[in-house]
Scaffold this motif. Structure first.
Motif, PDB file in Angstrom:
ATOM      1  N   PRO A 207       0.984 -11.735  14.662  1.00 45.24           N
ATOM      2  CA  PRO A 207       0.697 -10.534  15.450  1.00 45.24           C
ATOM      3  C   PRO A 207      -0.061  -9.500  14.635  1.00 45.24           C
ATOM      4  N   SER A 208      -0.641  -8.547  15.331  1.00 49.22           N
ATOM      5  CA  SER A 208      -1.418  -7.491  14.688  1.00 49.22           C
ATOM      6  C   SER A 208      -0.557  -6.759  13.647  1.00 49.22           C
ATOM      7  N   GLY A 209      -1.144  -6.546  12.475  1.00 45.65           N
ATOM      8  CA  GLY A 209      -0.449  -5.770  11.448  1.00 45.65           C
ATOM      9  C   GLY A 209       0.497  -6.580  10.576  1.00 45.65           C
ATOM     10  N   CYS A 210       0.551  -7.914  10.746  1.00 53.11           N
ATOM     11  CA  CYS A 210       1.521  -8.708   9.972  1.00 53.11           C
ATOM     12  C   CYS A 210       1.041  -8.986   8.550  1.00 53.11           C
ATOM     13  N   GLY A 211      -0.232  -8.668   8.255  1.00 54.35           N
ATOM     14  CA  GLY A 211      -0.717  -8.811   6.881  1.00 54.35           C
ATOM     15  C   GLY A 211      -1.758  -9.904   6.675  1.00 54.35           C
ATOM     16  N   LYS A 212      -2.282 -10.465   7.780  1.00 50.53           N
ATOM     17  CA  LYS A 212      -3.231 -11.584   7.673  1.00 50.53           C
ATOM     18  C   LYS A 212      -4.476 -11.203   6.877  1.00 50.53           C
ATOM     19  N   THR A 213      -5.098 -10.079   7.261  1.00 53.89           N
ATOM     20  CA  THR A 213      -6.343  -9.681   6.601  1.00 53.89           C
ATOM     21  C   THR A 213      -6.091  -9.334   5.142  1.00 53.89           C
ATOM     22  N   THR A 214      -4.953  -8.731   4.865  1.00 50.40           N
ATOM     23  CA  THR A 214      -4.636  -8.385   3.478  1.00 50.40           C
ATOM     24  C   THR A 214      -4.526  -9.662   2.638  1.00 50.40           C
TER      25      THR A 214
ATOM     26  N   VAL B  99       3.266  -4.948   2.432  1.00 52.63           N
ATOM     27  CA  VAL B  99       2.447  -5.667   3.409  1.00 52.63           C
ATOM     28  C   VAL B  99       2.521  -7.186   3.226  1.00 52.63           C
TER      29      VAL B  99
ATOM     30  N   GLU C 160     -11.023 -13.612  11.737  1.00 57.99           N
ATOM     31  CA  GLU C 160     -11.207 -13.436  13.181  1.00 57.99           C
ATOM     32  C   GLU C 160     -12.665 -13.605  13.573  1.00 57.99           C
TER      33      GLU C 160
ATOM     34  N   PHE D 127       0.892  -1.164   0.000  1.00 58.11           N
ATOM     35  CA  PHE D 127       0.000   0.000   0.000  1.00 58.11           C
ATOM     36  C   PHE D 127       0.920   1.200   0.000  1.00 58.11           C
TER      37      PHE D 127
HETATM   38  N1  LIG Z   1      -6.057  -0.196   2.443  1.00 59.46           N
HETATM   39  C1  LIG Z   1      -4.904   0.001   3.095  1.00 59.46           C
HETATM   40  N2  LIG Z   1      -4.164   1.105   2.858  1.00 59.46           N
HETATM   41  C2  LIG Z   1      -2.987   1.303   3.488  1.00 59.46           C
HETATM   42  N3  LIG Z   1      -2.459   0.456   4.405  1.00 59.46           N
HETATM   43  C3  LIG Z   1      -3.149  -0.657   4.682  1.00 59.46           C
HETATM   44  C4  LIG Z   1      -4.405  -0.948   4.059  1.00 59.46           C
HETATM   45  N4  LIG Z   1      -4.856  -2.136   4.540  1.00 59.46           N
HETATM   46  C5  LIG Z   1      -3.928  -2.556   5.428  1.00 59.46           C
HETATM   47  N5  LIG Z   1      -2.906  -1.687   5.518  1.00 59.46           N
HETATM   48  C6  LIG Z   1      -1.702  -1.831   6.343  1.00 59.46           C
HETATM   49  O1  LIG Z   1      -1.135  -3.096   6.068  1.00 59.46           O
HETATM   50  C7  LIG Z   1      -0.612  -3.711   7.239  1.00 59.46           C
HETATM   51  C8  LIG Z   1      -1.208  -5.089   7.427  1.00 59.46           C
HETATM   52  O2  LIG Z   1      -2.583  -4.963   7.705  1.00 59.46           O
HETATM   53  P1  LIG Z   1      -3.536  -6.225   7.900  1.00 59.46           P
HETATM   54  O3  LIG Z   1      -4.907  -5.715   8.225  1.00 59.46           O
HETATM   55  O4  LIG Z   1      -3.410  -7.128   6.739  1.00 59.46           O
HETATM   56  O5  LIG Z   1      -2.869  -6.909   9.179  1.00 59.46           O
HETATM   57  P2  LIG Z   1      -3.450  -8.004  10.167  1.00 59.46           P
HETATM   58  O6  LIG Z   1      -2.354  -8.966  10.371  1.00 59.46           O
HETATM   59  O7  LIG Z   1      -4.744  -8.527   9.656  1.00 59.46           O
HETATM   60  O8  LIG Z   1      -3.671  -7.166  11.482  1.00 59.46           O
HETATM   61  P3  LIG Z   1      -4.819  -7.282  12.632  1.00 59.46           P
HETATM   62  O9  LIG Z   1      -4.580  -8.596  13.324  1.00 59.46           O
HETATM   63  O10 LIG Z   1      -4.494  -6.108  13.500  1.00 59.46           O
HETATM   64  O11 LIG Z   1      -6.135  -7.190  11.948  1.00 59.46           O
HETATM   65  C9  LIG Z   1      -0.904  -2.740   8.373  1.00 59.46           C
HETATM   66  O12 LIG Z   1       0.250  -1.999   8.622  1.00 59.46           O
HETATM   67  C10 LIG Z   1      -2.005  -1.875   7.826  1.00 59.46           C
HETATM   68  O13 LIG Z   1      -1.973  -0.603   8.407  1.00 59.46           O
END
Ligand SMILES: Nc1ncnc2c1ncn2[C@@H]1O[C@H](COP(=O)(O)OP(=O)(O)OP(=O)(O)O)[C@@H](O)[C@H]1O
Length: 360
Positions: free
Chosen positions: A37-44, A18, A163, A13
Motif C-alpha cells: 500500500p501507499s507509504g509502506c516504504g517501496k520507493t525508499t 520507514v 511504478e 527519516f
Molecule cells: N525524504 C524523506 N523525508 C521524510 N520522509 C520521507 C522521505 N521519503 C519518504 N518519506 C516517508 O517515508 C514513508 C515511505 O515512503 P515511500 O515513498 O518509500 O513509500 P511508497 O510505498 O513508495 O509509497 P507510494 O506507493 O505512495 O509511492 C512515507 O511515510 C513517506 O512520507
C-alpha cells in the motif's frame, strides 16, 4: 549478473522508521516485484538499492560487492544499475538516440561503438523508426521504451523500475507489461519492480515481496501468495481475500485437514506442520464460495454486482451475519434478499502466529 542480498536494512527519516529489518535474497536474472500500500516504504527501498538513499543499518550487496553498509556507500553511478522512473527522466532536448547514447558517451565509448550499440538496443525495444524524434513527440509507452533502451545500452545487469506504468492508460499498460516481460527475457537482467498494483505484480514477477509498514510481509511466488498467504495482511491484500473463523481444525499432516466453517464440515489446506487447534482462521477468495443445490450453509444475498462474466454477490453468513463476497458465474438466477445454500470449496488455514513466534 550476480544475486542481490539485502540484509536487515533499516532506514528512518527523522523519527519516522520507514524500512524495518528488510531482508531479501534475489536470484540473478529474477523478476521481483515489490508490492504494498501507499507509504509502506517501496520507493525508499528502491532508492536505497539504487544508492540515492544511504541506509542506517544492515547491508546491500550485489554478488561479492558491498554497495551499502558498514561505513560504505557506493555512489549511484558506480553501481551499474539502470533505473526507470514513472516520470521517464528523459532529456527533452535530445532525440531518442541521443538519450540512449548519452550515458555511453559519459562512459567514454567512442562514436562508432556508441552508434552501433544505440541502434541495436533501439531495435530490441522496437524504436528504430523513432530514433530521430524528441521525447515530446512520443507516447507514454514509447518514452518508457526509451528508458528501457537506456538501461539495455548501459548493460545494466539490474534494472529498477518505480511504478513505471502509473502514468499510462489501461490499454497501454497491458502492452507495456508484455514489453517488460520481453525485455526481461531478452536481456537476462535482474528486475526489481515497484508497484501498488497487484495485477501487475502477479502477472510479471517470478516472486513478489509484499511490504507493509516498512517490513516484508511475505516474499513468494504469485501463486503461493494467492493460495498460501503467510498472514492476515497478505491474505486480505491479494486477490480480494477474506478471512473467517473456523473451529475444530484437524490437520492430517499432508497439507490438508478438516474444520468447521460456521458449523459445516469443510476440507481445508494448511502447512503440513500445522497442529490441531480448537479455533483458527481460514483465508479464501470470492471464487472459493459456491452455491450448493444439495445442502450447505444457509446465507442471505445482500447485494449483486454485475461484473461481466461473473456476478459479485455480497452474502451474510452464520449467526452473526458476517459479510462475505462470492463470485457466481453469470448469468445466474439469483436475487437480492434470497436465501441460498453455500459451501466453501477451498480455504487456507492461516499459520498460528503464536506457533510462528515460538519457532523463531
Ligand atoms: N525524504 C524523506 N523525508 C521524510 N520522509 C520521507 C522521505 N521519503 C519518504 N518519506 C516517508 O517515508 C514513508 C515511505 O515512503 P515511500 O515513498 O518509500 O513509500 P511508497 O510505498 O513508495 O509509497 P507510494 O506507493 O505512495 O509511492 C512515507 O511515510 C513517506 O512520507
Amino acid at each position: 549478473m550476480s544475486a542481490i542480498e539485502i540484509e536487515t536494512v533499516d532506514k528512518s527519516f527523522g523519527k519516522t522508521s520507514v524500512l524495518r529489518g528488510i531482508s531479501l535474497s534475489i536470484r540473478s536474472g529474477e523478476f521481483v516485484a515489490v508490492l504494498g500500500p501507499s507509504g509502506c516504504g517501496k520507493t525508499t527501498l528502491l532508492r536505497a538499492l539504487a544508492g540515492f538513499e544511504p541506509i542506517d543499518r544492515g547491508s546491500i550487496r550485489i554478488g561479492d560487492t558491498l554497495l551499502s553498509g558498514k561505513g560504505r556507500h557506493v555512489a549511484p553511478e558506480e553501481r551499474g544499475i539502470g533505473v526507470v522512473f514513472q516520470s521517464y527522466a528523459l532529456w527533452p532536448h535530445m532525440t531518442v538516440s541521443g538519450n540512449v547514447a548519452y550515458g555511453l558517451k559519459i562512459k567514454g565509448l567512442g562514436r562508432g561503438e556508441r552508434e552501433q550499440r544505440t541502434a541495436r538496443v533501439l531495435e530490441t525495444v522496437g524504436l528504430t523508426e523513432f530514433a530521430g524524434r524528441r521525447p515530446a513527440a512520443l507516447s507514454g509507452g514509447q518514452r518508457q521504451r526509451v528508458a528501457l533502451a537506456r538501461c539495455l545500452a548501459m548493460d545494466a545487469g539490474l534494472v529498477l523500475l518505480d511504478e513505471p506504468l502509473a502514468n499510462l492508460d489501461v490499454h497501454l499498460r497491458g502492452e507495456m507489461e508484455e514489453e517488460f516481460a520481453r525485455f526481461h527475457k531478452t536481456s537476462g537482467a535482474t528486475m526489481f519492480y515497484i508497484t501498488h498494483d497487484q495485477s501487475e505484480a502477479l502477472a510479471l514477477a517470478d516472486r513478489v515481496a509484499v511490504m507493509d509498514k516498512g517490513r516484508i510481509s511475505q516474499f513468494a511466488s504469485p501463486s503461493e501468495l494467492y493460495s498460501q498467504p503467510a498472514n492476515d495482511m497478505v491474505a486480505t491484500f491479494i486477490g480480494e481475500g477474506q478471512i473467517a473463523p473456523i473451529t475444530d481444525f484437524q490437520p492430517d499432516r499432508s497439507g490438508y485437514g478438516f474444520a468447521r466453517f460456521f458449523g459445516e464440515q469443510v476440507r481445508v489446506r494448511s502447512r503440513p506442520s500445522a497442529e490441531p487447534r480448537a479455533t483458527a482462521r481460514v483465508a479464501f477468495h470470492p471464487g472459493d464460495l459456491k452455491l450448493s443445490e444439495t445442502g450447505g450453509l444457509g446465507a442471505t444475498i445482500r447485494r449483486i454486482t454485475y461484473r461481466g462474466d461473473i456476478l459479485r454477490v455480497e452474502l451474510s453468513l452464520g449467526p452473526d451475519e458476517h459479510t462475505f463476497f462470492m463470485n457466481v458465474p453469470a448469468p445466474a438466477r439469483i436475487e437480492t434478499g434470497q436465501r441460498v445454500a453455500v459451501t466453501l470449496a477451498d480455504g487456507w488455514v492461516l499459520p498460528d502466529p503464536k506457533a510462528e513466534e515460538a519457532s523463531h
